[in-house]
Design a protein around this motif. Structure first.
Motif, PDB file in Angstrom:
ATOM      1  N   ARG A  70       0.811  -1.219   0.000  1.00 44.19           N
ATOM      2  CA  ARG A  70       0.000   0.000   0.000  1.00 44.19           C
ATOM      3  C   ARG A  70       0.844   1.268   0.000  1.00 44.19           C
ATOM      4  O   ARG A  70       0.530   2.236  -0.708  1.00 44.19           O
ATOM      5  CB  ARG A  70      -0.926  -0.008   1.208  1.00 44.19           C
ATOM      6  CG  ARG A  70      -1.897   1.160   1.258  1.00 44.19           C
ATOM      7  CD  ARG A  70      -2.915   0.983   2.374  1.00 44.19           C
ATOM      8  NE  ARG A  70      -3.892   2.064   2.403  1.00 44.19           N
ATOM      9  CZ  ARG A  70      -4.933   2.092   3.219  1.00 44.19           C
ATOM     10  NH1 ARG A  70      -5.121   1.102   4.075  1.00 44.19           N
ATOM     11  NH2 ARG A  70      -5.773   3.104   3.186  1.00 44.19           N
ATOM     12  N   TYR A  71       1.896   1.292   0.802  1.00 43.97           N
ATOM     13  CA  TYR A  71       2.690   2.511   0.957  1.00 43.97           C
ATOM     14  C   TYR A  71       4.065   2.431   0.312  1.00 43.97           C
ATOM     15  O   TYR A  71       4.798   3.433   0.302  1.00 43.97           O
ATOM     16  CB  TYR A  71       2.848   2.849   2.443  1.00 43.97           C
ATOM     17  CG  TYR A  71       1.534   3.116   3.132  1.00 43.97           C
ATOM     18  CD1 TYR A  71       0.816   4.275   2.856  1.00 43.97           C
ATOM     19  CD2 TYR A  71       0.996   2.210   4.029  1.00 43.97           C
ATOM     20  CE1 TYR A  71      -0.400   4.530   3.474  1.00 43.97           C
ATOM     21  CE2 TYR A  71      -0.221   2.448   4.656  1.00 43.97           C
ATOM     22  CZ  TYR A  71      -0.914   3.604   4.373  1.00 43.97           C
ATOM     23  OH  TYR A  71      -2.121   3.849   4.977  1.00 43.97           O
ATOM     24  N   GLY A  72       4.415   1.280  -0.199  1.00 44.09           N
ATOM     25  CA  GLY A  72       5.711   1.104  -0.839  1.00 44.09           C
ATOM     26  C   GLY A  72       6.671   0.320   0.033  1.00 44.09           C
ATOM     27  O   GLY A  72       6.913   0.711   1.185  1.00 44.09           O
ATOM     28  N   PRO A  73       7.222  -0.801  -0.467  1.00 43.18           N
ATOM     29  CA  PRO A  73       8.113  -1.628   0.355  1.00 43.18           C
ATOM     30  C   PRO A  73       9.365  -0.907   0.807  1.00 43.18           C
ATOM     31  O   PRO A  73       9.883  -1.173   1.890  1.00 43.18           O
ATOM     32  CB  PRO A  73       8.444  -2.821  -0.560  1.00 43.18           C
ATOM     33  CG  PRO A  73       8.116  -2.360  -1.936  1.00 43.18           C
ATOM     34  CD  PRO A  73       7.007  -1.371  -1.800  1.00 43.18           C
ATOM     35  N   LYS A  74       9.845   0.051   0.010  1.00 42.01           N
ATOM     36  CA  LYS A  74      11.055   0.785   0.397  1.00 42.01           C
ATOM     37  C   LYS A  74      10.827   1.551   1.692  1.00 42.01           C
ATOM     38  O   LYS A  74      11.671   1.516   2.603  1.00 42.01           O
ATOM     39  CB  LYS A  74      11.469   1.731  -0.722  1.00 42.01           C
ATOM     40  CG  LYS A  74      12.645   2.645  -0.347  1.00 42.01           C
ATOM     41  CD  LYS A  74      13.082   3.505  -1.519  1.00 42.01           C
ATOM     42  CE  LYS A  74      14.263   4.391  -1.141  1.00 42.01           C
ATOM     43  NZ  LYS A  74      14.807   5.131  -2.301  1.00 42.01           N
ATOM     44  N   TYR A  75       9.688   2.226   1.807  1.00 40.47           N
ATOM     45  CA  TYR A  75       9.447   3.090   2.956  1.00 40.47           C
ATOM     46  C   TYR A  75       9.138   2.288   4.217  1.00 40.47           C
ATOM     47  O   TYR A  75       9.524   2.678   5.324  1.00 40.47           O
ATOM     48  CB  TYR A  75       8.336   4.071   2.619  1.00 40.47           C
ATOM     49  CG  TYR A  75       8.659   4.882   1.384  1.00 40.47           C
ATOM     50  CD1 TYR A  75       9.734   5.762   1.379  1.00 40.47           C
ATOM     51  CD2 TYR A  75       7.940   4.707   0.205  1.00 40.47           C
ATOM     52  CE1 TYR A  75      10.063   6.486   0.236  1.00 40.47           C
ATOM     53  CE2 TYR A  75       8.272   5.415  -0.946  1.00 40.47           C
ATOM     54  CZ  TYR A  75       9.335   6.303  -0.928  1.00 40.47           C
ATOM     55  OH  TYR A  75       9.679   6.994  -2.059  1.00 40.47           O
ATOM     56  N   LEU A  76       8.445   1.166   4.050  1.00 39.14           N
ATOM     57  CA  LEU A  76       8.209   0.293   5.210  1.00 39.14           C
ATOM     58  C   LEU A  76       9.521  -0.315   5.704  1.00 39.14           C
ATOM     59  O   LEU A  76       9.766  -0.428   6.904  1.00 39.14           O
ATOM     60  CB  LEU A  76       7.224  -0.819   4.841  1.00 39.14           C
ATOM     61  CG  LEU A  76       5.756  -0.577   5.170  1.00 39.14           C
ATOM     62  CD1 LEU A  76       5.524  -0.590   6.667  1.00 39.14           C
ATOM     63  CD2 LEU A  76       5.254   0.731   4.566  1.00 39.14           C
ATOM     64  N   TYR A  77      10.370  -0.690   4.749  1.00 41.04           N
ATOM     65  CA  TYR A  77      11.676  -1.255   5.100  1.00 41.04           C
ATOM     66  C   TYR A  77      12.512  -0.243   5.889  1.00 41.04           C
ATOM     67  O   TYR A  77      13.080  -0.570   6.938  1.00 41.04           O
ATOM     68  CB  TYR A  77      12.396  -1.673   3.820  1.00 41.04           C
ATOM     69  CG  TYR A  77      13.839  -2.075   4.014  1.00 41.04           C
ATOM     70  CD1 TYR A  77      14.170  -3.357   4.455  1.00 41.04           C
ATOM     71  CD2 TYR A  77      14.874  -1.173   3.753  1.00 41.04           C
ATOM     72  CE1 TYR A  77      15.503  -3.724   4.632  1.00 41.04           C
ATOM     73  CE2 TYR A  77      16.194  -1.524   3.933  1.00 41.04           C
ATOM     74  CZ  TYR A  77      16.502  -2.807   4.373  1.00 41.04           C
ATOM     75  OH  TYR A  77      17.814  -3.156   4.555  1.00 41.04           O
ATOM     76  N   LEU A  78      12.575   0.986   5.414  1.00 39.09           N
ATOM     77  CA  LEU A  78      13.381   2.009   6.086  1.00 39.09           C
ATOM     78  C   LEU A  78      12.801   2.377   7.452  1.00 39.09           C
ATOM     79  O   LEU A  78      13.544   2.602   8.418  1.00 39.09           O
ATOM     80  CB  LEU A  78      13.494   3.251   5.210  1.00 39.09           C
ATOM     81  CG  LEU A  78      14.286   3.075   3.898  1.00 39.09           C
ATOM     82  CD1 LEU A  78      14.211   4.338   3.063  1.00 39.09           C
ATOM     83  CD2 LEU A  78      15.733   2.696   4.181  1.00 39.09           C
ATOM     84  N   GLY A  79      11.475   2.431   7.557  1.00 41.19           N
ATOM     85  CA  GLY A  79      10.856   2.718   8.850  1.00 41.19           C
ATOM     86  C   GLY A  79      11.131   1.621   9.864  1.00 41.19           C
ATOM     87  O   GLY A  79      11.473   1.894  11.031  1.00 41.19           O
ATOM     88  N   GLY A  80      10.978   0.373   9.438  1.00 43.23           N
ATOM     89  CA  GLY A  80      11.266  -0.742  10.326  1.00 43.23           C
ATOM     90  C   GLY A  80      12.725  -0.787  10.744  1.00 43.23           C
ATOM     91  O   GLY A  80      13.055  -1.095  11.895  1.00 43.23           O
ATOM     92  N   LEU A  81      13.604  -0.458   9.805  1.00 37.95           N
ATOM     93  CA  LEU A  81      15.035  -0.436  10.094  1.00 37.95           C
ATOM     94  C   LEU A  81      15.363   0.606  11.166  1.00 37.95           C
ATOM     95  O   LEU A  81      16.192   0.362  12.058  1.00 37.95           O
ATOM     96  CB  LEU A  81      15.809  -0.152   8.809  1.00 37.95           C
ATOM     97  CG  LEU A  81      17.331  -0.118   8.878  1.00 37.95           C
ATOM     98  CD1 LEU A  81      17.880  -1.437   9.398  1.00 37.95           C
ATOM     99  CD2 LEU A  81      17.914   0.180   7.497  1.00 37.95           C
TER     100      LEU A  81
END
Length: 488
Positions: A70-81
């Protein structure tokens, strides 16, 4: 030339962060005795340091895969990181077992945001005929991180204390963040409705089940403990029924399980996750408490497994594009099962450490035939629009297996130590009396039969996988999956 390099550069960036979160799944295994001594706690509580991380890692995965769509895997990845890195610093600063468990739970949440994005990005940026090789690299990183964690952790503990297994994540996390911003592409998004009631049901069911299993011995398996376990199972069962009937986009699209390889792959990865967790805890307690090895020397017993897996996993990944998956996977699981069974026989107060290293080599050969082919086989024939949901389910299954394996081995260890007349805190001072070592070793090796059984289940499951080429040749006309090979 740029388009040929770009997917591999993105994969490399993702692997840095993925390596770190998987490292923390096993690095604590070798630190358990040191944490137990430093924070003056017992075995039951110190295992919660692992279980809390695995639980908060597993439960959100069903929705974090969708959030990535929904929001883009790149941004979820960076937020989780970012969450994971900050929580790692908190873990290192923790002054009590309760604080450490809470910090580990937050760390698991960050990992849950990251993990499904890595598989989803691989599925979306690599063409079909290159995905096996990409999964080979990804699987090799997963295998190395899972196996080398105790080695790296042992060296840090010996030279700086258990806190450094968490502090080291800070510079790695900063590097992973910079690489992610630079190299991971921002992919198109798809609108998804989020099934919040489903997430709540999974959280309640899994928490009740894990707490009941892990704390059952402490409360002498009282009636309310069994009620908690039964209640957790009932809630999880109700969740599956709800998923089949909900008008909201389900967290678990049950239609995915009509794909034979996806269904069997989930069974195998769940059992494998449980087996790996169940193997590490008693193995390192044995090597440090019974054999009196330092954390580094104890971890070096399993070093050959990491080295062999690192060398062979990329080769096996390429081979998995051409060889029917059941051959590689069945062989790998059978060899792994026999190697662990051999270790059970060797793990006495005077067993040969040299033969344990040979056993480790066999485990490495077996695991190298598992890490790459299993996810590639489970996901390869699925349509592209469902890749986010499928990767979320696959990762969830593996993590659910890991947390249940942690809870199960915690309960089994406590039960077997009680059966042998030992308290759960035996070995807290770091040295066992000579007449207690045999009893302690027997209790630990008894618990390892759980790993043997789980790996045997994996081997049987793998034998029923089908050729992915046959499955891909006849996709469902209603799925609308694009031809990945045409996306080069």
């Amino acid at each position: 030339m740029t388009t040929e390099r770009s997917p591999w550069a993105a994969l490399g960036a993702l692997c840095v962060g993925y390596f770190m979160i998987l490292l923390d799944m096993t690095i604590v295994a070798v630190a358990n005795p040191a944490i137990m001594n430093s924070l003056h706690t017992d075995m039951s509580k110190v295992i919660w340091v692992t279980s809390a991380y695995l639980l908060t890692f597993a439960v959100p995965l069903l929705v974090t895969g969708r959030l990535g769509d929904r929001y883009g895997p790149k941004y979820l990845y960076l937020g989780g990181l970012s969450i994971f890195t900050l929580a790692s610093l908190w873990c290192g600063l923790a002054g009590g077992i309760g604080t450490l468990i809470v910090a580990r739970a937050i760390q698991g949440l960050g990992a849950a945001l990251m993990a499904p994005q890595t598989m989803a990005v691989i599925g979306r940026i690599f063409p079909w005929d290159k995905r096996g090789a990409a999964m080979g690299v990804w699987g090799g990183v997963a295998g190395i991180a899972t196996l080398i964690g105790p080695i790296f952790g042992g060296a840090l503990i010996d030279h700086g204390g258990w806190q450094w297994i968490f502090y080291v994540n800070v510079p790695i996390g900063l590097l992973a963040f910079a690489l992610g911003v630079w190299l991971v592409p921002a992919l198109p998004t798809n609108d998804h409705r989020l099934d919040i009631p489903g997430v709540i049901m999974v959280a309640i069911g899994m928490s009740a089940l894990v707490f009941g299993l892990q704390e059952g011995n402490q409360y002498h398996w009282a009636g309310w403990v069994w009620g908690l376990i039964a209640g957790g199972l009932a809630v999880l069962g109700a969740f599956l029924v709800y998923q089949g009937r909900t008008t909201i986009e389900p967290l678990v699209p049950l239609g995915l399980f009509r794909n034979r390889n996806f269904s069997l792959g989930n069974v195998a990865t769940g059992a494998l996750g449980a087996a790996m967790t169940a193997q590490m805890v008693p193995s390192y307690f044995y090597l440090q408490a019974v054999r009196e090895l330092s954390p580094t020397r104890a971890a070096l017993v399993f070093a050959p497994m990491a080295v062999v897996s690192a060398v062979l996993s990329p080769v096996v990944g390429k081979l998995s594009d051409r060889v029917p998956p059941r051959y590689l996977l069945t062989f790998g699981f059978m060899l792994f099962t026999l190697a662990v069974l051999w270790f059970v026989g060797l793990a006495t107060p005077h067993g040969s450490i040299a033969l344990m290293c040979v056993m480790s080599v066999l485990c490495g050969v077996g695991s190298s035939c598992i890490w790459a082919p299993l996810p590639a086989t489970a996901l390869r024939s699925l349509p592209l629009p469902q890749m986010g949901a499928a990767s979320g389910i696959y990762n969830t299954t593996r993590q659910v297996g890991s947390v249940l394996g942690s809870a199960g081995i915690g309960a089994l260890l406590t039960a077997r130590m009680t059966a042998h007349g030992l308290p759960a805190s035996t070995g807290e001072t770091g040295r066992l009396p000579g007449d207690v070592k045999a009893l302690y070793a027997a209790a630990l090796t008894d618990s390892l039969y759980l790993t043997v059984i789980l790996l045997a289940v994996c081997a049987v499951t793998a034998a029923f996988l089908t050729s992915t080429k046959t499955v891909v040749a006849a996709p469902s006309p209603t799925e609308g999956a694009p031809d990945l090979a045409g996306r080069r």
